[in-house]
Design a protein around this motif. Structure first.
Motif, PDB file in Angstrom:
ATOM      1  N   LYS A   1      -1.518  23.198 -19.211  1.00 33.14           N
ATOM      2  CA  LYS A   1      -2.414  22.288 -18.474  1.00 33.14           C
ATOM      3  C   LYS A   1      -1.665  20.999 -18.175  1.00 33.14           C
ATOM      4  O   LYS A   1      -0.770  20.612 -18.924  1.00 33.14           O
ATOM      5  N   THR A   2      -2.092  20.310 -17.108  1.00 31.66           N
ATOM      6  CA  THR A   2      -1.458  19.024 -16.808  1.00 31.66           C
ATOM      7  C   THR A   2      -2.022  17.962 -17.748  1.00 31.66           C
ATOM      8  O   THR A   2      -3.094  18.161 -18.342  1.00 31.66           O
ATOM      9  N   ILE A   3      -1.312  16.838 -17.844  1.00 26.98           N
ATOM     10  CA  ILE A   3      -1.770  15.755 -18.731  1.00 26.98           C
ATOM     11  C   ILE A   3      -3.142  15.259 -18.266  1.00 26.98           C
ATOM     12  O   ILE A   3      -4.022  14.962 -19.078  1.00 26.98           O
ATOM     13  N   LYS A   4      -3.327  15.224 -16.950  1.00 26.04           N
ATOM     14  CA  LYS A   4      -4.608  14.767 -16.405  1.00 26.04           C
ATOM     15  C   LYS A   4      -5.743  15.675 -16.901  1.00 26.04           C
ATOM     16  O   LYS A   4      -6.788  15.187 -17.346  1.00 26.04           O
TER      17      LYS A   4
ATOM     18  N   GLU B   1       0.453  15.811 -11.010  1.00 23.64           N
ATOM     19  CA  GLU B   1      -0.346  15.048 -11.974  1.00 23.64           C
ATOM     20  C   GLU B   1       0.554  14.546 -13.101  1.00 23.64           C
ATOM     21  O   GLU B   1       0.206  14.592 -14.287  1.00 23.64           O
TER      22      GLU B   1
ATOM     23  N   SER C   1       2.992  15.898 -14.435  1.00 26.24           N
ATOM     24  CA  SER C   1       3.235  16.948 -15.422  1.00 26.24           C
ATOM     25  C   SER C   1       4.164  17.991 -14.808  1.00 26.24           C
ATOM     26  O   SER C   1       3.739  19.096 -14.484  1.00 26.24           O
TER      27      SER C   1
ATOM     28  N   ILE D   1      -5.786  17.539 -19.545  1.00 29.15           N
ATOM     29  CA  ILE D   1      -5.974  17.346 -20.994  1.00 29.15           C
ATOM     30  C   ILE D   1      -6.789  16.079 -21.252  1.00 29.15           C
ATOM     31  O   ILE D   1      -7.726  16.073 -22.046  1.00 29.15           O
TER      32      ILE D   1
ATOM     33  N   TYR E   1       6.331  19.843 -16.094  1.00 30.09           N
ATOM     34  CA  TYR E   1       6.449  21.088 -16.870  1.00 30.09           C
ATOM     35  C   TYR E   1       5.461  22.154 -16.387  1.00 30.09           C
ATOM     36  O   TYR E   1       5.744  23.343 -16.428  1.00 30.09           O
ATOM     37  N   ALA E   2       4.293  21.702 -15.906  1.00 31.59           N
ATOM     38  CA  ALA E   2       3.262  22.655 -15.483  1.00 31.59           C
ATOM     39  C   ALA E   2       3.571  23.255 -14.102  1.00 31.59           C
ATOM     40  O   ALA E   2       2.964  24.233 -13.708  1.00 31.59           O
TER      41      ALA E   2
END
Lengths: 289, 156
Positions: free
Chosen positions: B50-53, A74, A76, B55, A78-79
């Motif tokens: 949490k992922t940006i999605k 997604e 991201s 959030i 870092y996650a």
């Protein structure tokens, strides 16, 4: 119905011609044809589905791999970096994507993987009742410490998942699943607790201190530490059902990290691509019974 | 009749002044939301990862230009156009695009360093944009009113 919507549109379109329940792996290698492990066959993915011939196969591009990684993470990273540096990303429904690329090393430790060039997408399937024989022979009367042994790709995890469900149905005991790679995400039940995404060391310590499980199920014991954690759990009266990679009992017993006399029974699965077939059952001394 | 036309011109000129000054209001709101997103992301990366999605879905803000643009990029891979960012200069647009491209694109520590650096840039930017908005919002309305008043006198 499992969705593979993290794949590029042309892949999804091609896969729509196939029965997803028969797909076990998808291999995506940059600049090479996409391969599908379809039941016992390895096929090329084509725009019309799959074929044994390489002609008209879909060739994976760098863009395809970036797209898949963007959707899986997604956007991201870092996650997911803890998973990435261990070489995989877990997705919904227990799908696990193995990564291959350049490891970035800092202070002797892998900190991430960059320039990913190939992906191994493993699609799990719950095979109802695949642990029927193991359960009836070894676990129906009383729960014992059981180690499921086989080479890769023989269905150890699938069997462990089914064992978890059967134990949940047949015993009123607290079952803890230690799920390091989110492979048990579809397994739930009134007696089932799960610790997800953490090391065995953390999970066993945490479990012994605060969760009071009566049965622990965990996948892939791969080190002396893993066997030591199992040993301390068994010494606390907890029953452990686990799995380990090995070709046969001899190679299992010869592993440097193997600790003898921990498990009451060893179940050896049949070789490559015959999912969940028992080859033999051994007692704690390694004698076939 | 002349009086009515004159008053109409006055109202129209004030409205035109207001519309021109709206650009500064949009700039201010954009940078306030940008700063808010950056702060939220920093907090989430530090704790829940949490992922940006996730959030964006939790903090849906339909009226926010910034949130709409970043959602479009993260959820449907679309980059904002210059037209959508009409209230920003070319350098500012490049800065926003660089942010959208880099955000989420590295490990936790690198992300936190990146977001911390951006936090100070955004704090400075918000202060400048606030000043601009205060200054130009009133100025354009006043200019509009004065032009309208001149037209009203001319009609009379």
């Amino acid at each position: 119905m499992m969705k593979l919507n993290f794949l590029p549109e042309n892949y999804v379109q091609a896969l729509s011609f196939l029965d997803i329940n028969k797909i076990f792996q998808i291999r995506v290698r940059e600049n090479y044809p996409v391969l599908i492990y379809y039941l016992n066959e390895i096929l090329y993915l084509t725009n019309e589905g799959a074929s044994k011939k390489e002609t008209n196969s879909i060739i994976a591009t760098k863009k395809d791999i970036s797209f898949i990684l963007d959707v899986l993470t997604e956007k991201s990273i870092y996650a997911f970096n803890e998973q990435i540096k261990n070489g995989y990303i877990s997705y919904k429904n227990g799908i696990r994507v193995g990564l291959c690329g350049e490891c970035v090393i800092d202070n002797g430790q892998v900190v991430t993987i960059k320039n990913v060039s190939s992906l191994n997408i493993r699609i799990p399937h719950n095979v109802n009742n695949c642990s029927f024989n193991i359960f009836n022979k070894l676990l129906k009367e009383e729960v014992q410490n059981v180690l499921i042994v086989s080479p890769v790709f023989c269905g150890k995890t699938t069997i462990l998942k089914d064992v978890a469900l059967k134990l949940n149905e047949n015993y009123n005991e607290s079952i803890l699943i230690i799920d390091e790679r989110q492979e048990f995400s579809t397994i739930t039940g009134k007696n089932i607790d799960k610790i997800v995404n953490c090391t065995k060391e953390y999970a066993f310590n945490y479990a012994l201190r605060s969760l009071s499980p009566e049965i622990i199920i965990t996948d892939e014991l791969t080190s002396y530490n893993d066997f030591s954690f199992v040993k301390s759990a068994i010494e606390c009266g907890i029953k452990v059902i686990a799995s380990c990679h090995a070709d046969d009992m001899k190679s299992l017993f010869n592993k440097e990290f193997f600790i003898k006399n921990l498990f009451n029974k060893y179940v050896l699965l049949d070789s490559y691509k015959k999912f969940g077939i028992i080859k033999a059952v051994y007692n704690k001394d390694g004698k076939e019974i | 009749m002349k009086i009515v036309l004159g008053i109409l011109c006055l109202i129209l000129c004030c409205f035109a002044g207001y519309l021109i000054s709206a650009k500064y209001k949009d700039r201010l709101n954009f940078y306030l939301d940008f700063k808010n997103f950056n702060d939220n992301l920093k907090k989430e990366i530090s704790f829940s990862q949490k992922t940006i999605k996730q959030i964006l879905l939790e903090k849906q803000q339909n009226n926010s230009i910034f949130y709409t643009l970043i959602s479009k990029n993260i959820l449907s891979n679309e980059n904002p156009t210059n037209k959508e960012l009409y209230f920003l200069t070319k350098n500012e647009i490049d800065e926003v695009l660089t942010y959208i491209t880099n955000v989420g694109n590295s490990d936790k520590n690198s992300q936190l360093t990146y977001l911390n650096n951006f936090e100070s840039i955004l704090n400075e930017k918000v202060n400048v944009v606030k000043e601009e908005e205060k200054k130009y919002k009133n100025l354009y309305i006043k200019i509009g009113f004065l032009i309208g008043l001149m037209l009203l006198i001319a009609f009379l």
